[in-house]
Design an enzyme around this catalytic site. Structure first.
Site, PDB file in Angstrom:
ATOM      1  N   GLY A  15       0.842  -1.055  -0.104  1.00  0.00           N
ATOM      2  CA  GLY A  15       0.038   0.029   0.038  1.00  0.00           C
ATOM      3  C   GLY A  15       0.791   1.207   0.047  1.00  0.00           C
ATOM      4  NE  ARG A  76      -1.444  -5.234  -2.114  1.00  0.00           N
ATOM      5  CZ  ARG A  76      -0.993  -4.651  -0.828  1.00  0.00           C
ATOM      6  NH1 ARG A  76      -0.036  -5.225  -0.129  1.00  0.00           N
ATOM      7  NH2 ARG A  76      -1.875  -3.847  -0.204  1.00  0.00           N
ATOM      8  CG  ASP A 107       3.084  -6.895   7.233  1.00  0.00           C
ATOM      9  OD1 ASP A 107       2.761  -6.484   6.046  1.00  0.00           O
ATOM     10  OD2 ASP A 107       2.332  -7.418   7.828  1.00  0.00           O
ATOM     11  CB  THR A 130       2.556   0.677   6.386  1.00  0.00           C
ATOM     12  OG1 THR A 130       1.314   0.102   6.745  1.00  0.00           O
ATOM     13  CG2 THR A 130       3.629   0.402   7.591  1.00  0.00           C
ATOM     14  CG  ASP A 132      -2.376  -0.316   8.440  1.00  0.00           C
ATOM     15  OD1 ASP A 132      -3.561   0.717   8.481  1.00  0.00           O
ATOM     16  OD2 ASP A 132      -2.511  -1.012   7.826  1.00  0.00           O
ATOM     17  CG  ASP A 134       1.065  -2.480  10.414  1.00  0.00           C
ATOM     18  OD1 ASP A 134       1.926  -2.057   9.997  1.00  0.00           O
ATOM     19  OD2 ASP A 134       0.285  -3.430  10.001  1.00  0.00           O
ATOM     20  NE  ARG A 176      -8.819  -6.146   6.123  1.00  0.00           N
ATOM     21  CZ  ARG A 176      -8.407  -5.355   5.069  1.00  0.00           C
ATOM     22  NH1 ARG A 176      -7.178  -5.153   5.113  1.00  0.00           N
ATOM     23  NH2 ARG A 176      -9.189  -4.731   4.241  1.00  0.00           N
TER      24      ARG A 176
END
Length: 328
Positions: A15, A76, A107, A130, A132, A134, A176
């Site tokens: 992303g 992707r 990741d 990212t 997120d 995360d 998510r």
């Protein structure tokens, strides 16, 4: 520093995130500073397999530090997940005499890099990009600060409507598997409740909290919901459930979606990207590999990529407590 590195490739994958272009710029200009050639690889690992590359110099990356998204594009790649696909990618690097790779992504990008390094002993350094936030081994990932400010701004605007019409708004934000964006934006925007994957608030507790707020005199409320919330319902089902049980509320739903990823990066993300890009190139020059560049306590640090993707950034328990107090 080692002089074995003569040409470095850089790609963005997964992303997109604000700050990726600033990181590309930093990698290219650090290479130029050290008289190393830099090759931009388009469309991530898939572009690497297909040979979509371009030699970049310091002027190639002018006027991109302020742009969102990624000028190198992202895609992707199912083919890269196969051994045959990775062999093709490695051969492209050999054919183009590229000595090492800087990988900008999350990741999934790093997992591919670890496998690639194991199979071919190929030098890779990761830069975490990212929204997120995360990934372990860094307090902040590129794009998180920008996305956070975008979300807070959106919630502030929605609150104006909520207050004007005495409405309860459920606002879904990205996340998510990680509630960092929801928790921090919710606290920053003064949300009454925040639902995140790491903590199951429970439907009954949510109802009780909203009813308590209504009885205390609140005529409008904001509930921030991470898309991976563990209540077992998506944001529309959640709104419908609350409406059935608390009919006095006039409820609306707003899904912020991909607007959270876009926009010009914040100053923080631009500076962070610049620092990370410089460290990534110079780490490769020092003969280091299979590491991720991160920031902890305002110091640029290196973490084994495997550790970064195995661990997950944890939710701040103190901030959760602050959230509970602020929703009173």
């Amino acid at each position: 520093m080692s002089t074995n590195i003569r040409k470095i490739g850089v790609l963005t994958s997964g992303g997109d995130a604000p700050g990726m272009n600033a990181a590309i710029r930093a990698v290219v200009r650090t290479c130029a500073y050290h008289n190393i050639e830099c090759v931009g690889i388009y469309r991530g690992y898939q572009g690497l397999i297909e040979g979509e590359m371009e030699l970049l110099d310091a002027r190639s990356v002018r006027n991109i530090i302020n742009r969102g998204g990624t000028v190198l594009k992202s895609a992707r790649s199912m083919e890269f997940k196969t051994k045959e696909g990775r062999k093709k990618a490695h051969q492209r690097l050999v054919d183009n005499e590229i000595d090492a790779l800087v990988l900008i992504g999350g990741d999934g990008t790093f997992t591919g890099g670890v496998i690639f390094n194991e199979e071919f002993g190929y030098p890779v350094i990761g830069i975490p990009g990212t929204i997120d936030n995360d990934i372990d081994g860094t307090t902040f990932t590129l794009g998180y600060d920008t996305a956070l400010n975008t979300v807070v701004d959106a919630i502030d605007r929605i609150r104006d409507t909520a207050s004007s019409h005495d409405r309860l708004f459920f606002i879904e934000v990205m996340g998510r598997d990680c509630g960092q964006l929801a928790l921090n934006s919710g606290v920053g925007a003064g949300a009454e409740e925040i639902l995140i994957p790491e903590a199951n608030l429970g439907l009954e507790r949510l109802l009780h909290s909203l009813e308590r707020s209504r009885k205390s005199g609140k005529t409008s409320s904001i509930v921030v919901v991470a898309e991976g919330d563990k209540t077992g319902k998506n944001v529309f089902e959640l709104a419908e459930y609350v409406e059935e049980n608390l009919p006095n509320y006039d409820i609306r739903v707003s899904v912020l979606g991909h607007m959270q990823r876009g926009g010009s990066p914040s100053c923080f993300d631009r500076v962070l990207a610049s620092r990370m890009g410089v460290r990534a190139v110079e780490s490769l020059m020092e003969g280091k590999s299979n590491l991720m560049v991160g920031i902890i306590k305002d110091e640029i640090v290196l973490t084994p990529i495997e550790d970064a993707i195995k661990g997950k950034s944890s939710i701040d328990a103190e901030l959760m407590r602050v959230c509970e107090i602020m929703s009173t």
